[in-house]
Design a protein around this motif. Structure first.
Motif, short mmCIF file in Angstrom:
data_model
loop_
_atom_site.label_atom_id
_atom_site.label_comp_id
_atom_site.label_asym_id
_atom_site.label_seq_id
_atom_site.Cartn_x
_atom_site.Cartn_y
_atom_site.Cartn_z
N ALA A 103 12.78 -12.07 -6.04
CA ALA A 103 12.01 -11.21 -5.17
C ALA A 103 11.12 -11.97 -4.46
CB ALA A 103 10.95 -10.28 -5.86
N LEU A 135 13.31 -7.06 -9.04
CA LEU A 135 13.67 -5.58 -9.42
C LEU A 135 15.05 -5.24 -9.42
CD1 LEU A 135 10.59 -4.13 -8.12
CD2 LEU A 135 10.75 -5.27 -10.26
N ASN A 145 5.07 -8.21 -6.41
CA ASN A 145 5.24 -6.78 -6.62
C ASN A 145 4.02 -6.00 -6.39
OD1 ASN A 145 3.76 -6.74 -9.20
ND2 ASN A 145 5.71 -6.76 -10.42
N LYS A 146 4.08 -4.51 -6.30
CA LYS A 146 2.83 -3.72 -6.40
C LYS A 146 3.52 -2.36 -7.43
CE LYS A 146 4.46 -1.81 -1.99
NZ LYS A 146 3.86 -1.39 -0.61
N SER A 167 3.74 0.83 -7.11
CA SER A 167 4.61 1.78 -6.60
C SER A 167 6.02 1.03 -6.60
CB SER A 167 4.17 2.08 -5.17
OG SER A 167 4.43 0.87 -4.33
N GLU A 168 6.17 -0.13 -6.43
CA GLU A 168 7.75 -0.57 -6.73
C GLU A 168 7.97 -0.85 -8.29
OE1 GLU A 168 7.29 -3.61 -2.79
OE2 GLU A 168 6.65 -4.45 -4.87
N ASP A 226 8.86 2.96 -9.28
CA ASP A 226 10.08 3.16 -8.78
C ASP A 226 11.16 2.67 -9.35
OD1 ASP A 226 8.81 5.14 -6.89
OD2 ASP A 226 8.99 3.82 -5.15
N TYR A 227 10.97 1.45 -9.60
CA TYR A 227 12.17 0.55 -10.27
C TYR A 227 12.30 1.13 -11.50
CZ TYR A 227 14.39 -3.40 -12.48
OH TYR A 227 15.22 -4.28 -13.32
N GLU A 235 14.56 4.35 -11.10
CA GLU A 235 15.68 4.02 -10.57
C GLU A 235 16.79 3.54 -11.85
OE1 GLU A 235 18.20 1.81 -7.09
OE2 GLU A 235 16.01 1.57 -7.53
#
Length: 218
Positions: A108, A135, A154-155, A157-158, A161-162, A165
């Motif tokens: 990343a 991710l 990273n943060k 929210s990521e 969401d990961y 998904e």
């Protein structure tokens, strides 16, 4: 299959007397790699790849082998001829009786000024996915996701969401070596009933040395 947290990004998978270790790095327990029949390394950063730990494990077990990407293999292959294997995205192989698939290609983005290194993730026995420092969404369903919860790249929210998904049945935290107890509590709340939630995935934080049973029964 038993999954044992060995600190930060390192886990051990054990079944039927066979042991596979992923990412024994400098933040892992000192004995994280010892006793491994197979070792997988996602990328070259020292919190995932500690050459000294790998050497000790390989010398302790002359039958042990390593599977990793070229940037790591080039650093250790000469010491163990024929026992270090280079893999990349799309490859499949068997390691100590575990079926392994390789997913992903790049680390990343930490910052535009920081060069990106290669990074691969590993799906073990079609069930457990360790993405390394990316991710990456595997090109197949997985039951157990090893979730990098805290990193310079990273943060929250990521991370959330990961998980949504990938949609695994369960997610266990990895890449948590820099978190305080307060930080661990934050992720437990936010990924659990006290926060936005994971969209149906069971989430848990494992203490170092804690183990759980994962994967389909054989």
């Amino acid at each position: 299959m038993e999954l044992i947290k060995k600190g930060h990004a390192c886990v051990r998978l054990a079944e039927d007397g066979r042991t596979l270790v992923i990412d024994p790095g400098v933040f892992s327990e000192p004995d994280a790699a010892l006793g491994a029949d197979a070792l997988l390394v996602t990328h070259e950063h020292p919190d995932h790849f500690d050459e000294a730990r790998l050497r000790v494990a390989m010398e302790a077990n002359p039958a042990a082998e390593i599977w990793t990407l070229r940037s790591v293999a080039d650093q250790i292959a000469a010491a163990f001829p024929g026992r270090v294997h280079t893999v990349g995205h799309g490859d499949t192989f068997e390691a100590a009786g575990f079926a392994v698939e390789v997913h992903g290609e790049l680390h990343a983005v930490i910052h535009p000024d920081v060069p990106r290194v290669t990074n691969v993730g590993f799906v073990v026995d079609g069930s457990v996915f360790h993405p390394g420092d990316a991710l990456t969404v595997p090109e197949r369903p997985v039951e157990t996701l090893l979730l990098p919860v805290q990193a310079p790249w990273n943060k929250f929210s990521e991370v959330l969401d990961y998980v949504r998904e990938v949609r695994p049945q369960r997610a266990y935290d990895i890449h948590d070596g820099l978190l305080s107890d307060i930080g661990v509590g934050f992720f437990e709340r936010q990924l659990g009933p006290g926060g936005p939630g994971t969209g149906g995935t069971d989430h848990a934080h494992l203490a170092v040395g804690e183990s759980v049973s994962v994967g389909p029964s054989r």
